[in-house]
Design a protein around this motif. Structure first.
Motif, short mmCIF file in Angstrom:
data_model
loop_
_atom_site.label_atom_id
_atom_site.label_comp_id
_atom_site.label_asym_id
_atom_site.label_seq_id
_atom_site.Cartn_x
_atom_site.Cartn_y
_atom_site.Cartn_z
N GLU A 1 0.82 -1.21 0.00
CA GLU A 1 0.00 0.00 0.00
C GLU A 1 0.86 1.26 0.00
N ASN A 2 2.12 1.15 0.40
CA ASN A 2 2.98 2.33 0.51
C ASN A 2 4.26 2.08 -0.29
N TYR A 3 4.55 3.01 -1.18
CA TYR A 3 5.72 2.84 -2.07
C TYR A 3 7.02 2.83 -1.27
N GLU B 1 8.13 -2.27 -16.50
CA GLU B 1 8.16 -2.35 -15.04
C GLU B 1 6.75 -2.50 -14.47
N GLU B 2 5.80 -1.78 -15.04
CA GLU B 2 4.42 -1.84 -14.54
C GLU B 2 3.82 -3.23 -14.73
N TYR C 1 2.30 2.14 -8.37
CA TYR C 1 0.91 2.44 -8.02
C TYR C 1 -0.05 2.11 -9.16
N ASN C 2 0.38 2.30 -10.41
CA ASN C 2 -0.48 1.92 -11.54
C ASN C 2 -0.83 0.44 -11.48
#
Length: 725
Positions: free
Chosen positions: A108-110, A188-189, A700-701
């Protein structure tokens, strides 16, 4: 083979307010940890109980951030994997000690992401820095649960569940899992999406020691394959990175496990016991047999445990006095692991098919060289040896200096050198194109113009100008920073009638074909229009490609006819006798005209063939857009059909404008207030996070897309169950 080296072992201590300072002490070098245990006075006066232990490690991570942990533990292993060395990073320890947090982190947190997502990010960053290599990235996600193998990525629509159970197979190349899906990823995504997809399928349970305890061992593997664009084509390097998150060992008296959780704990403790036995055997130089096949965990990690790889162990421990016995057990395991040696070496392979083709080309080239050498008597020396890497690098340097203007001309030596010069021109051009693309990607965020969710996110972020285009967007390009749909452009307000009557709902839902036609004319009209436009462009490109193919075939036939006529003229000349003047062959005018015609036809053929290649690339891209629009159209239709005809009327009021239920995400059992829209959350998240860390957008994406997908699937399953009732 490479030189033997020891396994690196680190200890990470879980932060706690109740740290046992009197029992646990760290050395000044931050590489030793001392344990002191008070004597049990109940054993009497004669008490030989050991009370002090000292463990030498490669590093102690106490109150360490996720950034420091990755820099210390994993960065070098991932970096060397790009050079052809295998790597394994394993997290071991008691349940609840922080293994999964260290390996995966808080998704949830980068900032709190763990080793695994950081490793994926480092791999793609290093690929961008190596334009001279074509590097392929593939990933797999294996789960070992109760001594059974499961593919955590089998839920993807293009994979599906396996009919036969997965098995561990050994061959001369190593150990691999038969039936495990391996997924190619170029961005990467996409890699993050696969990671999050697998994480949602992991098995967890709750007990007194950990509310979200992993009940299985998981192995996320990154496979790398690198081909050089400048050196040998047939030789390439491969490597893999195993990121292992082990389930935690449990003391059943402390965890209070019962039923299914108790059975899982039994399997976990058993496999960890076999793992420790294998480690002890590997550390004993006199042992010939290593018991790898006692369990699925050690068998699948046979290559990693003492094999051809760089291996790092992270042992997670508690710092509390109540868990001191388990902490001692974990530290003993880390000490035994440091006795294990590995022999990492670069994994070089050769493509047999490419080698045969290159040898055939080499043979033909040598024949041409000999013919030129025989005809050009004025030349005294011609080398027939193939060019080595130093000569190729020199030609590459000459080409670069020629393009920069520092070299006036390139000296021609032989036919082989001429071909290599042209090849290096192509290599330099390809590298420049990749450097330009990499520079653009670093400066700008490229968004597909048909990705409506991304466009909406960028608009809400306030990055769109008054015309609906982002600043810096090139004209006439297929990709840019986004284009706003007409329905969302500022300055255009939707016209609403003052009086409107809601259509009556039919007693029986219409057939889907009839409803689909109605949907395309109403709610889905904009998507349908875009779909038709893209399909029209695709058909036009296909028509042009067909016409170009016909022209190419006609030119090819004419080339064949011209070659036959030219061969006839040559044979006629040979029969009549050849004439030479000062060592040069004399040909008649007709043969000369045929040579010119053949040269012109070949030029036309190359030009038309290049046009055909460009058209095929455009067709492939247009087909992707058409498929994307078709998928979007069908997905929106399913949502509209369920809302209009399937959902009971007593909750239809929740779908009216201004309600808290987002269209397409209505639960059937009860109306749940969703608050703000997921897309609004994502937009606000981007505005808050991106200024601090622009590298986080892929993370996040992928997270948002995975959550939206699973929310949609849950909703559709609920709708289908309610409809059956």
């Amino acid at each position: 083979m490479g030189t033997r080296k020891k396994v690196h072992a680190f200890v990470r201590v879980k932060p706690t307010d109740d740290f046992a300072h009197e029992m646990i002490r760290y050395g000044d070098d931050n590489k030793t940890i001392d344990i002191h245990l008070k004597k049990d006075i109940r054993r009497g006066v004669v008490n030989n109980q050991q009370t002090d232990w000292s463990f030498k490690l490669d590093g102690v991570l106490h109150n360490a951030s996720q950034d420091l942990v990755y820099e210390t533990v994993a960065k070098d292993v991932v970096s060397q994997a790009l050079d052809g060395y295998n790597g394994t990073i394993m997290c071991y320890g008691q349940t609840g000690a922080g293994k999964t947090y260290t390996m995966t982190g808080a998704t949830e947190n980068y900032k709190h992401r763990g080793i695994l997502p950081r490793a994926l990010q480092q791999v793609f960053r290093m690929i961008e820095e190596r334009p001279t290599h074509a590097i392929t990235v593939r990933v797999s996600y294996l789960e070992i649960y109760n001594e059974n193998l499961f593919d955590l990525l089998s839920t993807l629509p293009y994979v599906g569940p396996s009919v036969t159970p997965m098995t561990i197979v050994e061959n001369p190349q190593g150990v691999f899992i038969k039936g495990l899906s391996v997924h190619h990823t170029s961005q990467e995504e996409d890699a993050f999406s696969l990671l999050f997809e697998g994480e949602t399928n992991r098995i967890i349970a709750s007990h007194t020691m950990n509310k979200n305890s992993s009940r299985s061992h998981c192995i996320f593997t990154i496979y790398l394959e690198a081909h050089s664009r400048t050196l040998s084509e047939e030789k390439y390097i491969t490597s893999k990175i195993n990121l292992v998150d082990l389930a935690g060992s449990e003391r059943l008296g402390k965890s209070g496990s019962e039923g299914r959780v108790l059975k899982e704990a039994t399997y976990i403790n058993k496999s960890l016991s076999f793992l420790e036995q294998a480690i002890i055997a590997l550390g004993d130089q006199k042992r010939d047999h290593i018991p790898f096949r006692q369990c699925k965990l050690t068998h699948s990690l046979k290559d990693s445990l003492g094999g051809n790889c760089n291996m790092v162990l992270v042992t997670n421990i508690y710092g509390e006095a109540a868990q001191l016995e388990e902490t001692l057990s974990s530290l003993r395991f880390a000490s035994r692991m440091r006795l294990v040696t590995t022999e990492p070496a670069i994994n070089e392979k050769y493509d047999a098919e490419r080698m045969v083709k290159n040898l055939e080309k080499e043979l033909a080239l040598l024949k041409q060289e000999l013919a030129i050498h025989d005809s050009l008597t004025s030349r005294t020396f011609v080398t027939y040896d193939p060019m080595d890497e130093i000569q190729i690098a020199e030609i590459n340097s000459q080409v670069r200096r020629y393009l920069e203007g520092t070299l006036d001309e390139i000296d021609i030596i032989n036919l082989r050198q001429i071909k290599e010069v042209f090849n290096q021109f192509r290599v330099v051009l390809s590298q420049q194109e990749q450097e330009v693309e990499s520079t653009l990607r670093r400066k700008y965020t490229l968004i597909d113009k048909n990705d409506f969710a991304a466009i909406s996110a960028v608009q809400k972020a306030g990055l769109v100008d008054v015309d609906g285009h982002l600043v810096g967007e090139p004209e006439g390009q297929s990709f840019g920073l986004g284009v706003a749909p007409f329905s969302t452009k500022p300055g255009k307000k939707a016209k609403s009638k003052k009086t409107s009557k809601e259509p009556l709902r039919p007693d029986t839902p219409p057939s889907k074909p009839v409803a689909f036609e109605e949907f395309k004319n109403e709610r889905g009209s904009e998507i349908n229009r875009i779909f038709k436009e893209n399909k029209s462009i695709l058909n036009e490109r296909r028509k042009r490609a067909s016409e170009t193919t016909q022209r190419i075939n006609a030119i090819k036939r004419e080339i064949d006819v011209t070659k036959e006529a030219l061969n006839f003229q040559k044979s006629l000349r040979e029969k009549q006798g050849e004439y030479e003047n000062k060592g040069l062959m004399i040909i008649d005018e007709e043969e000369f005209l045929l040579i010119l015609k053949l040269k012109d036809l070949k030029k036309q053929y190359r030009s038309e063939y290049q046009d055909l290649r460009d058209l095929r690339a455009e067709i492939q891209y247009c087909q992707h857009l058409v498929d994307q629009c078709r998928h979007r159209l069908l997905m929106e239709f399913d949502i509209w059909y369920n809302e209009s005809f399937v959902i009971p009327e007593d909750i239809q009021v929740a779908l009216k404008p201004g309600s808290s239920i987002r269209p397409g995400m209505v639960p059937m059992n009860r109306i749940v207030s969703l608050g703000e829209d997921d897309q609004d959350k994502f937009s606000q998240l981007q505005q808050r996070v991106l200024p601090e860390g622009p590298d986080s957008i892929s993370f996040y994406n992928a997270k948002v897309k995975t959550e939206q997908k699973h929310n949609y699937l849950k909703t559709m399953m609920g709708l289908q169950q309610a409809h059956r009732k």
